[in-house]
Enzyme design. Sequence first.
Site, PDB file in Angstrom:
ATOM      1  N   CYS A 295      77.632  88.906  42.713  1.00  0.00           N
ATOM      2  CA  CYS A 295      77.223  88.027  41.609  1.00  0.00           C
ATOM      3  C   CYS A 295      75.712  87.808  41.729  1.00  0.00           C
ATOM      4  O   CYS A 295      75.025  88.587  42.403  1.00  0.00           O
ATOM      5  CB  CYS A 295      78.009  86.717  41.608  1.00  0.00           C
TER       6      CYS A 295
ATOM      7  N   ASN B 114      75.401  84.822  45.141  1.00  0.00           N
ATOM      8  CA  ASN B 114      76.296  85.015  46.299  1.00  0.00           C
ATOM      9  C   ASN B 114      76.690  83.676  46.936  1.00  0.00           C
ATOM     10  O   ASN B 114      76.921  83.588  48.139  1.00  0.00           O
ATOM     11  CB  ASN B 114      75.675  85.962  47.340  1.00  0.00           C
TER      12      ASN B 114
ATOM     13  N   CYS C 192      78.637  81.256  44.607  1.00  0.00           N
ATOM     14  CA  CYS C 192      79.747  80.694  43.819  1.00  0.00           C
ATOM     15  C   CYS C 192      80.842  81.730  43.556  1.00  0.00           C
ATOM     16  O   CYS C 192      81.927  81.664  44.124  1.00  0.00           O
ATOM     17  CB  CYS C 192      79.242  80.150  42.476  1.00  0.00           C
ATOM     18  N   ARG C 193      80.558  82.711  42.688  1.00  0.00           N
ATOM     19  CA  ARG C 193      81.621  83.621  42.241  1.00  0.00           C
ATOM     20  C   ARG C 193      81.984  84.677  43.277  1.00  0.00           C
ATOM     21  O   ARG C 193      83.175  84.866  43.578  1.00  0.00           O
ATOM     22  CB  ARG C 193      81.210  84.298  40.930  1.00  0.00           C
ATOM     23  N   SER C 194      81.001  85.402  43.814  1.00  0.00           N
ATOM     24  CA  SER C 194      81.387  86.503  44.722  1.00  0.00           C
ATOM     25  C   SER C 194      82.000  86.015  46.040  1.00  0.00           C
ATOM     26  O   SER C 194      82.929  86.664  46.535  1.00  0.00           O
ATOM     27  CB  SER C 194      80.240  87.493  44.945  1.00  0.00           C
TER      28      SER C 194
ATOM     29  N   ASP D  99      79.373  82.220  35.114  1.00  0.00           N
ATOM     30  CA  ASP D  99      78.631  81.516  36.164  1.00  0.00           C
ATOM     31  C   ASP D  99      78.926  80.011  36.092  1.00  0.00           C
ATOM     32  O   ASP D  99      78.633  79.374  35.077  1.00  0.00           O
ATOM     33  CB  ASP D  99      77.142  81.782  35.918  1.00  0.00           C
TER      34      ASP D  99
HETATM   35  P1  4NP Z   1      76.742  82.753  41.583  1.00  0.00           P
HETATM   36  O1  4NP Z   1      76.171  81.408  40.919  1.00  0.00           O
HETATM   37  O2  4NP Z   1      75.933  83.887  41.011  1.00  0.00           O
HETATM   38  O3  4NP Z   1      78.151  82.771  41.142  1.00  0.00           O
HETATM   39  O4  4NP Z   1      76.571  82.589  43.088  1.00  0.00           O
HETATM   40  C1  4NP Z   1      74.825  81.059  40.920  1.00  0.00           C
HETATM   41  C2  4NP Z   1      74.272  80.474  42.036  1.00  0.00           C
HETATM   42  C3  4NP Z   1      72.954  80.083  42.013  1.00  0.00           C
HETATM   43  C4  4NP Z   1      72.185  80.294  40.890  1.00  0.00           C
HETATM   44  C5  4NP Z   1      72.737  80.898  39.787  1.00  0.00           C
HETATM   45  C6  4NP Z   1      74.050  81.275  39.805  1.00  0.00           C
HETATM   46  N1  4NP Z   1      70.839  79.882  40.869  1.00  0.00           N
HETATM   47  O5  4NP Z   1      70.196  79.998  39.811  1.00  0.00           O
HETATM   48  O6  4NP Z   1      70.311  79.405  41.893  1.00  0.00           O
END
Ligand code: 4NP
Length: 163
Positions: free
Chosen positions: A12, A15, A17-19, A130
């Site tokens: 994602c 790294n 939340c989703r992955s 997200d």
């Molecule tokens: P992820 O979520 O891609 O599912 O880990 C996010 C985590 C952090 C951010 C964006 C999405 N960020 O902008 O910091």
Amino acid sequence: MPKPRVSICFVCLGNICRSPTAEGVFAKLVVDAGLREQIAIDSAGTGAWHKGELADKRARQEAARRGIELTSVARQFTRLDFDRHDLIIAMDRTNVADLQALARNEADRTKIKLFRAFDPLSLGDSEVPDPYYGGPEGFARVFDLCTAAGKGLLAHVRSTYGV
Ligand code: 4NP
């Protein structure tokens, strides 16, 4: 321990939340299927902002509520991951585009797949959205989407790699 027959990396943006959720959910499915030694599982982010961090607390809380501990530590995806893994499983179309831009050749490109393409009920809604800027319900939805897509991915891996 025998060498795994197939190696999968969930990807994602951050790294956190989703992955990591996809990794934890899929690992549980793999363990429950008795395939732990045959399938290697990893995750990474296209961005490096959260490098070294545990998964977001909200993702860890949602997973814990469902009996899964998320233990992964965030890192950035690199080109070497194309050599280490058979399948690079992206959460959304932006992740796919970012990974395609890193791919060195057609062999790399063919490893990149959208996670929800393995969910027969996704009906063309192909992204794991997200949840970072939203509320806890977004994390519950991510967990549910990862569970559905993970089941389909495991079925695909079993039939494609003979595990
Ligand atoms: P992820 O979520 O891609 O599912 O880990 C996010 C985590 C952090 C951010 C964006 C999405 N960020 O902008 O910091």
